[in-house]
Design an enzyme around this catalytic site. Structure first.
Site, PDB file in Angstrom:
ATOM      1  N   SER A   1       0.431  -1.052   0.152  1.00  0.00           N
ATOM      2  CA  SER A   1      -0.082  -0.270  -0.036  1.00  0.00           C
ATOM      3  C   SER A   1       0.506   1.378   0.091  1.00  0.00           C
ATOM      4  O   SER A   1       0.375   2.249   0.030  1.00  0.00           O
ATOM      5  CB  SER A   1      -0.957  -0.151   0.670  1.00  0.00           C
ATOM      6  OG  SER A   1      -2.697  -0.815   0.727  1.00  0.00           O
TER       7      SER A   1
ATOM      8  N   SER B   1      -6.493   3.363   4.106  1.00  0.00           N
ATOM      9  CA  SER B   1      -5.553   2.483   2.704  1.00  0.00           C
ATOM     10  C   SER B   1      -6.746   1.649   2.155  1.00  0.00           C
ATOM     11  O   SER B   1      -6.255   0.182   1.283  1.00  0.00           O
ATOM     12  CB  SER B   1      -4.474   1.013   3.597  1.00  0.00           C
ATOM     13  OG  SER B   1      -3.641   1.470   2.666  1.00  0.00           O
TER      14      SER B   1
ATOM     15  N   LYS C   1       3.019   6.533   5.274  1.00  0.00           N
ATOM     16  CA  LYS C   1       1.905   5.642   4.826  1.00  0.00           C
ATOM     17  C   LYS C   1       2.942   4.840   5.398  1.00  0.00           C
ATOM     18  O   LYS C   1       3.774   4.498   5.349  1.00  0.00           O
ATOM     19  CB  LYS C   1       2.138   5.661   3.240  1.00  0.00           C
ATOM     20  CG  LYS C   1       0.945   4.804   2.974  1.00  0.00           C
ATOM     21  CD  LYS C   1      -0.630   5.258   3.381  1.00  0.00           C
ATOM     22  CE  LYS C   1      -1.727   4.442   2.909  1.00  0.00           C
ATOM     23  NZ  LYS C   1      -1.489   2.960   3.346  1.00  0.00           N
TER      24      LYS C   1
ATOM     25  N   LYS D   1      -0.145   4.248  -2.751  1.00  0.00           N
ATOM     26  CA  LYS D   1      -0.939   4.185  -2.086  1.00  0.00           C
ATOM     27  C   LYS D   1      -0.480   6.069  -2.487  1.00  0.00           C
ATOM     28  O   LYS D   1      -1.102   7.336  -2.898  1.00  0.00           O
ATOM     29  CB  LYS D   1      -1.906   4.370  -1.750  1.00  0.00           C
ATOM     30  CG  LYS D   1      -2.791   3.419  -1.780  1.00  0.00           C
ATOM     31  CD  LYS D   1      -3.745   2.856  -0.373  1.00  0.00           C
ATOM     32  CE  LYS D   1      -4.799   1.767  -0.598  1.00  0.00           C
ATOM     33  NZ  LYS D   1      -4.157   0.697  -0.789  1.00  0.00           N
TER      34      LYS D   1
END
Length: 310
Positions: free
Chosen positions: A69, A129, A231, A72
């Site tokens: 993730s 997420s 993140k 992202k």
């Protein structure tokens, strides 16, 4: 006596630094001996001084890894760019396709045929997420997943992320989607430098989505001094990943860690790397690993990002 005390203080400071970098979980090791870390083939770590680009730590930082993730971050970069150029506004409604709605967890659970505002999507990516929200952004900006992935890869090249290739906007498993710890640290710096007005979103710890409170996955926020993003990520092929940014006494570091066997281990290692990096800049270590005590069992999503504290 004064000289003795000065030398003693220096010795103790060095010891504190040594202890700070040694206090990490099994599988991920901050050590001068690369062999220990190489026992975990998913592991990589990279620390950079965001003020001048100086590399403070690099262990397998240029080896290919799966971003999970962390992907992202680039999806958000392109969304921020669209906001900057006027192509979209925070209030712009984006259509939710059946394909976007059907993406595996973690997700917001938006229904096909509905809409998601740009700001809702931003919050959804940063906190939950959300894979469905990632696809909504991809289809809004790129038309198709394939075209958006091409846009992502092209932007990566433009930012100097020479070893990164994207195949989707969320990080769900794809053998062709790879990056490096160095490249992700580069992206982390670019997000703050290019979009300071939107970077604040990365410090979001929770948000209300249509009556539901959604808590974020980044447990370094509010626990480790100076951390303000960015993140986290997890898929089985990558282990637990994180890119985090922190500022202390006017100095800013960006840390990328790949391959944690648990989110606790990953967070502890990232915290130790931060303290070690700041110590190299003359800032006293302030590590408190108890801040990352587990607060519940990890819940892994099916083949994708974790629906628990990743």
């Amino acid at each position: 006596m004064l000289v003795f005390r000065t030398r003693l203080k220096a010795a103790l400071t060095g010891l504190a630094r040594t202890c700070a970098v040694a206090l990490v979980g099994t599988g991920i090791v901050l050590s001068a001996t690369a062999g220990k870390a190489s026992a975990n083939e998913k592991y990589a770590a990279f620390v950079v001084d965001a003020n001048n680009g100086k590399v403070l730590f690099n262990r397998f930082g240029d080896d290919l890894r799966y971003p999970a993730s962390l992907t992202k971050m680039m999806t958000l970069y392109l969304m921020f760019e669209a906001l900057e150029t006027g192509r979209a506004k925070l209030s712009t409604p984006m259509k939710v396709s059946a394909y976007a709605s059907s993406r595996p967890p973690t997700k917001l659970g938006v229904r096909a045929g509905g809409t998601l505002t740009v700001e809702e999507a931003i919050y959804g990516l940063i906190t939950r997420s959300a894979n469905d929200a990632s696809m909504v952004i991809a289809e809004y900006l790129g038309g198709t997943e394939t075209r958006f992935a091409e846009m992502m890869t092209s932007k990566a090249r433009g930012l100097g992320m020479s070893r990164t290739t994207f195949r989707n906007p969320h990080g769900l498993p794809n053998a062709g989607q790879q990056t490096t710890a160095r490249d992700m640290a580069t992206l982390g710096i670019a997000l703050r430098e290019h979009f300071p007005q939107y970077y604040k979103y990365f410090s979001t710890r929770s948000f209300n989505f249509r009556g539901q409170t959604i808590n974020g996955h980044n447990r370094l926020l509010g626990r480790i001094e100076g951390v303000d993003g960015i993140k986290t990520g997890f898929i089985s092929a990558s282990g637990f990943n994180i890119v985090t940014s922190a500022q202390r006494q006017g100095q800013r570091l960006v840390v990328a860690v790949f391959g944690g066997s648990t989110w606790v281990e990953r967070d502890r290692h990232a915290a130790a790397l931060l303290d070690d990096g700041f110590a190299k800049l003359g800032i006293e270590p302030r590590i408190d690993l108890s801040a990352m005590r587990p607060e519940g069992a990890e819940i892994k999503g099916s083949g994708g990002t974790s629906s628990g504290p990743v």
